[in-house]
Write a protein that holds these residues in place. Structure first.
Motif, PDB file in Angstrom:
ATOM      1  N   MET A 132       0.920  -1.267  -0.101  1.00 47.75           N
ATOM      2  CA  MET A 132       0.085   0.040   0.077  1.00 47.75           C
ATOM      3  C   MET A 132       0.880   1.416   0.089  1.00 47.75           C
ATOM      4  O   MET A 132       1.885   1.161   0.428  1.00 47.75           O
ATOM      5  N   PHE A 133       0.335   2.285  -0.433  1.00 50.22           N
ATOM      6  CA  PHE A 133       1.047   3.492  -0.583  1.00 50.22           C
ATOM      7  C   PHE A 133       0.456   4.558   0.334  1.00 50.22           C
ATOM      8  O   PHE A 133      -0.636   5.235   0.101  1.00 50.22           O
ATOM      9  N   MET A 134       1.108   5.175   1.290  1.00 49.46           N
ATOM     10  CA  MET A 134       0.709   6.045   2.495  1.00 49.46           C
ATOM     11  C   MET A 134      -0.066   7.267   2.043  1.00 49.46           C
ATOM     12  O   MET A 134      -1.384   7.805   2.314  1.00 49.46           O
ATOM     13  N   PRO A 135       0.589   8.066   0.885  1.00 49.30           N
ATOM     14  CA  PRO A 135      -0.189   9.103   0.080  1.00 49.30           C
ATOM     15  C   PRO A 135      -1.313   8.745  -0.220  1.00 49.30           C
ATOM     16  O   PRO A 135      -2.400   9.848  -0.374  1.00 49.30           O
ATOM     17  N   ASP A 136      -2.026   7.363  -0.513  1.00 47.29           N
ATOM     18  CA  ASP A 136      -3.252   7.308  -1.129  1.00 47.29           C
ATOM     19  C   ASP A 136      -4.268   7.451  -0.061  1.00 47.29           C
ATOM     20  O   ASP A 136      -5.506   7.676  -0.148  1.00 47.29           O
ATOM     21  N   ALA A 137      -3.781   7.524   1.238  1.00 52.11           N
ATOM     22  CA  ALA A 137      -4.468   7.726   2.582  1.00 52.11           C
ATOM     23  C   ALA A 137      -5.946   7.066   2.583  1.00 52.11           C
ATOM     24  O   ALA A 137      -6.932   7.394   2.932  1.00 52.11           O
ATOM     25  N   GLN A 138      -5.797   5.685   2.365  1.00 50.64           N
ATOM     26  CA  GLN A 138      -6.839   5.041   2.349  1.00 50.64           C
ATOM     27  C   GLN A 138      -8.058   5.364   1.549  1.00 50.64           C
ATOM     28  O   GLN A 138      -9.442   5.334   2.172  1.00 50.64           O
ATOM     29  N   GLY A 139      -8.123   6.191   0.498  1.00 50.57           N
ATOM     30  CA  GLY A 139      -9.194   6.741  -0.214  1.00 50.57           C
ATOM     31  C   GLY A 139      -9.559   5.923  -1.221  1.00 50.57           C
ATOM     32  O   GLY A 139      -9.447   4.767  -1.383  1.00 50.57           O
ATOM     33  N   ASP A 140     -10.182   6.739  -1.916  1.00 50.57           N
ATOM     34  CA  ASP A 140     -10.928   6.064  -3.402  1.00 50.57           C
ATOM     35  C   ASP A 140     -10.113   6.330  -4.635  1.00 50.57           C
ATOM     36  O   ASP A 140     -10.642   6.167  -5.734  1.00 50.57           O
ATOM     37  N   THR A 141      -9.046   6.761  -4.447  1.00 48.24           N
ATOM     38  CA  THR A 141      -8.285   7.282  -5.712  1.00 48.24           C
ATOM     39  C   THR A 141      -7.038   6.776  -5.375  1.00 48.24           C
ATOM     40  O   THR A 141      -6.371   6.692  -4.413  1.00 48.24           O
ATOM     41  N   SER A 142      -6.001   6.807  -6.360  1.00 48.65           N
ATOM     42  CA  SER A 142      -4.713   6.326  -6.413  1.00 48.65           C
ATOM     43  C   SER A 142      -4.033   7.601  -6.792  1.00 48.65           C
ATOM     44  O   SER A 142      -4.127   8.089  -7.777  1.00 48.65           O
ATOM     45  N   THR A 182      -4.168  -3.471   7.536  1.00 56.06           N
ATOM     46  CA  THR A 182      -3.431  -2.457   8.200  1.00 56.06           C
ATOM     47  C   THR A 182      -1.933  -2.844   7.818  1.00 56.06           C
ATOM     48  O   THR A 182      -1.354  -3.630   7.594  1.00 56.06           O
ATOM     49  N   PRO A 183      -1.311  -1.453   7.409  1.00 62.45           N
ATOM     50  CA  PRO A 183      -0.021  -1.391   7.017  1.00 62.45           C
ATOM     51  C   PRO A 183       0.846  -2.285   8.181  1.00 62.45           C
ATOM     52  O   PRO A 183       0.617  -1.644   9.322  1.00 62.45           O
ATOM     53  N   ILE A 184       1.884  -2.826   7.733  1.00 61.05           N
ATOM     54  CA  ILE A 184       3.066  -3.334   8.700  1.00 61.05           C
ATOM     55  C   ILE A 184       4.312  -2.539   8.436  1.00 61.05           C
ATOM     56  O   ILE A 184       4.817  -2.572   7.422  1.00 61.05           O
ATOM     57  N   GLU A 185       4.275  -1.410   9.359  1.00 61.25           N
ATOM     58  CA  GLU A 185       5.628  -0.480   9.140  1.00 61.25           C
ATOM     59  C   GLU A 185       6.781  -0.746   9.756  1.00 61.25           C
ATOM     60  O   GLU A 185       6.584  -1.605  11.018  1.00 61.25           O
ATOM     61  N   TRP A 211       5.970   2.954   1.528  1.00 55.07           N
ATOM     62  CA  TRP A 211       5.270   1.864   1.063  1.00 55.07           C
ATOM     63  C   TRP A 211       5.534   0.596   1.978  1.00 55.07           C
ATOM     64  O   TRP A 211       6.713   0.449   2.514  1.00 55.07           O
ATOM     65  N   TRP A 212       4.450   0.077   2.376  1.00 54.46           N
ATOM     66  CA  TRP A 212       4.426  -0.829   3.441  1.00 54.46           C
ATOM     67  C   TRP A 212       3.531  -2.187   3.046  1.00 54.46           C
ATOM     68  O   TRP A 212       2.805  -1.994   2.120  1.00 54.46           O
ATOM     69  N   VAL A 213       4.213  -3.329   3.545  1.00 50.19           N
ATOM     70  CA  VAL A 213       3.190  -4.583   3.389  1.00 50.19           C
ATOM     71  C   VAL A 213       1.910  -4.411   3.979  1.00 50.19           C
ATOM     72  O   VAL A 213       1.798  -3.430   4.935  1.00 50.19           O
ATOM     73  N   ILE A 214       0.990  -5.276   3.710  1.00 51.12           N
ATOM     74  CA  ILE A 214      -0.356  -5.099   4.749  1.00 51.12           C
ATOM     75  C   ILE A 214      -0.566  -6.461   5.390  1.00 51.12           C
ATOM     76  O   ILE A 214      -0.580  -7.461   4.651  1.00 51.12           O
ATOM     77  N   ASP A 215      -1.194  -6.468   6.549  1.00 50.08           N
ATOM     78  CA  ASP A 215      -1.529  -7.732   7.061  1.00 50.08           C
ATOM     79  C   ASP A 215      -3.022  -8.312   6.919  1.00 50.08           C
ATOM     80  O   ASP A 215      -3.757  -7.536   6.103  1.00 50.08           O
TER      81      ASP A 215
END
Length: 198
Positions: free
Chosen positions: A108-118, A194-197, A186-190
């Motif tokens: 996942m990419f933090m700047p996407d901010a868990q939104g509906d756009t990339s 949830t991002p695993i930082e 940039w982080w992997v996800i569980d």
């Protein structure tokens, strides 16, 4: 009397001959009767070539497999209608992380901010290719957390718990996590999304 005696003898001889002929003729007629009867029974018995009717009955049975062909194509159609990939969990040094059906790590990419756009497009998308639609999830994942977004170029990208998912071009084999922590965004996800930082 002399005339009547030879006449009587002749008559007796004729009667005896007639009786013998009757026996012969009766036996002949009996055998003749049985012969034709046997002959006629044989042809009647040969009518059993209604055994050809049995092959005719088996012909529909032979067409049954043809009937199963459409049934065989149905599963193919339903399988073809399922677009996208299947997400799964893979155990790594970072813990259990989300991967695709070939074991390639999702990010996942933090700047996407868990939104509906990339916000990862152009050169960014070359380095971090977006994941396509998700068709299913494996054990430990929740299909209710799966979604999609439409990217700027009109293509569809899969999401998990609201995070658009990406591959990293620096990963070359299943289980690689070379994209973890790149630029601190940039982080992997569980399994919970949830991002695993770290």
């Amino acid at each position: 009397m002399k005339r009547s005696l030879p006449a009587l003898l002749a008559t007796l001889a004729l009667v005896a001959g007639a009786c013998g002929d009757d026996d012969d003729s009766s036996s002949d007629t009996t055998s003749a009767a049985t012969t034709p009867a046997a002959v006629t029974e044989a042809p009647a018995g040969t009518d059993a070539p209604t055994a050809t009717e049995a092959p005719a009955a088996t012909e529909p049975a032979a067409t049954e497999p043809a009937g199963t062909e459409p049934a065989g194509t149905e599963p193919a159609d339903t399988a073809g209608s399922a677009e996208g990939e299947e997400l799964a969990l893979a155990t790594t040094d970072l813990g259990d992380v989300i991967v695709d059906d070939e074991g390639m790590t999702m990010y996942m990419f933090m700047p996407d901010a868990q939104g509906d756009t990339s916000v990862c497009n152009d050169d960014c998308a070359d380095a971090w290719p977006p994941q396509t639609e998700i068709a299913a999830v494996g054990a430990g994942l929740d299909m209710a957390l799966v979604g999609t977004i439409t990217r700027d170029d009109g293509t569809v990208q899969g999401t998990y718990n609201g995070w658009p998912l990406y591959y990293f071009s620096g990963d070359s084999a299943a289980g690689d996590v070379n994209g973890q922590g790149v630029n601190g965004v940039w982080w992997v996800i569980d399994a919970t999304g949830t991002p695993i930082e770290g």
